[in-house]
Scaffold this motif. Sequence first.
Motif, PDB file in Angstrom:
ATOM      1  N   ALA A 183     -18.126 -52.452  36.939  1.00 33.90           N
ATOM      2  CA  ALA A 183     -18.030 -51.024  36.664  1.00 33.90           C
ATOM      3  C   ALA A 183     -18.820 -50.267  37.732  1.00 33.90           C
ATOM      4  O   ALA A 183     -19.809 -50.784  38.255  1.00 33.90           O
ATOM      5  N   ASP A 184     -18.369 -49.040  38.033  1.00 36.66           N
ATOM      6  CA  ASP A 184     -19.119 -48.275  39.024  1.00 36.66           C
ATOM      7  C   ASP A 184     -20.311 -47.548  38.413  1.00 36.66           C
ATOM      8  O   ASP A 184     -21.056 -46.854  39.104  1.00 36.66           O
ATOM      9  N   PRO A 203     -22.083 -56.460  36.162  1.00 33.29           N
ATOM     10  CA  PRO A 203     -21.962 -56.217  37.604  1.00 33.29           C
ATOM     11  C   PRO A 203     -21.658 -54.741  37.840  1.00 33.29           C
ATOM     12  O   PRO A 203     -20.729 -54.186  37.236  1.00 33.29           O
ATOM     13  N   VAL A 204     -22.442 -54.107  38.684  1.00 29.98           N
ATOM     14  CA  VAL A 204     -22.281 -52.676  38.948  1.00 29.98           C
ATOM     15  C   VAL A 204     -21.929 -52.471  40.413  1.00 29.98           C
ATOM     16  O   VAL A 204     -22.616 -52.989  41.309  1.00 29.98           O
ATOM     17  N   THR A 212     -23.530 -55.554  42.351  1.00 27.66           N
ATOM     18  CA  THR A 212     -24.858 -56.082  42.048  1.00 27.66           C
ATOM     19  C   THR A 212     -24.940 -56.452  40.578  1.00 27.66           C
ATOM     20  O   THR A 212     -24.703 -55.603  39.702  1.00 27.66           O
ATOM     21  N   LEU A 213     -25.243 -57.717  40.312  1.00 25.38           N
ATOM     22  CA  LEU A 213     -25.452 -58.137  38.931  1.00 25.38           C
ATOM     23  C   LEU A 213     -26.741 -57.476  38.444  1.00 25.38           C
ATOM     24  O   LEU A 213     -27.800 -57.622  39.052  1.00 25.38           O
ATOM     25  N   THR A 214     -26.626 -56.730  37.354  1.00 27.77           N
ATOM     26  CA  THR A 214     -27.715 -55.872  36.890  1.00 27.77           C
ATOM     27  C   THR A 214     -28.056 -56.201  35.442  1.00 27.77           C
ATOM     28  O   THR A 214     -27.154 -56.421  34.625  1.00 27.77           O
ATOM     29  N   VAL A 215     -29.347 -56.235  35.134  1.00 28.96           N
ATOM     30  CA  VAL A 215     -29.808 -56.429  33.763  1.00 28.96           C
ATOM     31  C   VAL A 215     -30.324 -55.088  33.248  1.00 28.96           C
ATOM     32  O   VAL A 215     -31.222 -54.487  33.843  1.00 28.96           O
ATOM     33  N   VAL A 216     -29.716 -54.620  32.159  1.00 30.18           N
ATOM     34  CA  VAL A 216     -30.119 -53.376  31.510  1.00 30.18           C
ATOM     35  C   VAL A 216     -30.860 -53.742  30.234  1.00 30.18           C
ATOM     36  O   VAL A 216     -30.341 -54.496  29.407  1.00 30.18           O
ATOM     37  N   PHE A 234     -16.768 -59.234  41.335  1.00 28.97           N
ATOM     38  CA  PHE A 234     -15.958 -59.333  40.122  1.00 28.97           C
ATOM     39  C   PHE A 234     -14.710 -58.467  40.256  1.00 28.97           C
ATOM     40  O   PHE A 234     -14.693 -57.498  41.030  1.00 28.97           O
ATOM     41  N   VAL A 235     -13.698 -58.796  39.469  1.00 31.27           N
ATOM     42  CA  VAL A 235     -12.557 -57.892  39.357  1.00 31.27           C
ATOM     43  C   VAL A 235     -13.043 -56.622  38.670  1.00 31.27           C
ATOM     44  O   VAL A 235     -14.039 -56.631  37.944  1.00 31.27           O
ATOM     45  N   PRO A 236     -12.352 -55.485  38.875  1.00 29.69           N
ATOM     46  CA  PRO A 236     -12.844 -54.210  38.324  1.00 29.69           C
ATOM     47  C   PRO A 236     -12.606 -54.086  36.824  1.00 29.69           C
ATOM     48  O   PRO A 236     -11.635 -54.602  36.281  1.00 29.69           O
ATOM     49  N   LEU A 237     -13.509 -53.367  36.175  1.00 32.07           N
ATOM     50  CA  LEU A 237     -13.332 -52.986  34.784  1.00 32.07           C
ATOM     51  C   LEU A 237     -12.228 -51.929  34.729  1.00 32.07           C
ATOM     52  O   LEU A 237     -12.253 -50.959  35.481  1.00 32.07           O
ATOM     53  N   THR A 238     -11.275 -52.130  33.847  1.00 30.79           N
ATOM     54  CA  THR A 238     -10.163 -51.187  33.725  1.00 30.79           C
ATOM     55  C   THR A 238     -10.186 -50.536  32.345  1.00 30.79           C
ATOM     56  O   THR A 238     -10.892 -50.978  31.442  1.00 30.79           O
TER      57      THR A 238
END
Length: 243
Positions: A183-184, A203-204, A212-216, A234-238
């Motif tokens: 996701a952006d 992944p952002v 970038t793999l991100t931990v929230v 990664f493939v994009p979130l749709t």
Amino acid sequence: MRRLLGGALVLLVAAGTARAGDPYARARARMIRAVEADVAATRARIGRDRLAPAVMEALARVPRHEFVPPEWKDRAYENRPLPIGYGQTISQPYIVALMTDLAGVGPGDRVLEVGTGSGYQAAVLAALGCRVFTVEIIPALAEAARRRLRRLGYDRVRVRLGDGYYGWPEHAPFDAILVTAAADHVPPPLVRQLRPGGRMVIPVGGAFRVQTLTVVEKAADGRVSSREVLPVRFVPLTGGGRL
């Protein structure tokens, strides 16, 4: 002591499947060694020398060859993503293990997965004893994953057809959320569905670029923080929430 014996425990799992006549046992053991090598190579970025033994044991138990198309079964245990149709992929085993470890989940935890795909990540989470709620936007993949997981006995996984950007509010809050598409931005609905004290691994970044793999993390008082871990692709979130 258990942490030090993590690799040995994984090899014992592989040896057990070999004695049971599993034709994929050697390939699975090679996959585990490859994942351990990737962890060692990236330890400065991910902040750990090894992943939790329970995570590696779950990875060793899940039959990855059941989650790829027939034409890819002979390569199912390579430490790489593979196509599963509809422009989607099954994630690299190292990334599946890393995201699971970063989420910090264990038996009884409620976990939301966004992007079911073939169901592989959900199966690994279920093998850890988690209750998994997974959302897939592509109807054919959602139905195939539902049938596959049921056939393989992963009864702790519930599959929903829908737009994962909005999560699964009926079953919130979740102890952890794993997003298996890029996701952006971090989706606000998912942040709201994260339990205080919980973590989201996502992944952002832009579509078809290095993300970038991100931990929230959501603190007990509701404050949200994030940290970047590793470059990924990664493939994009749709879906309706895509910017």
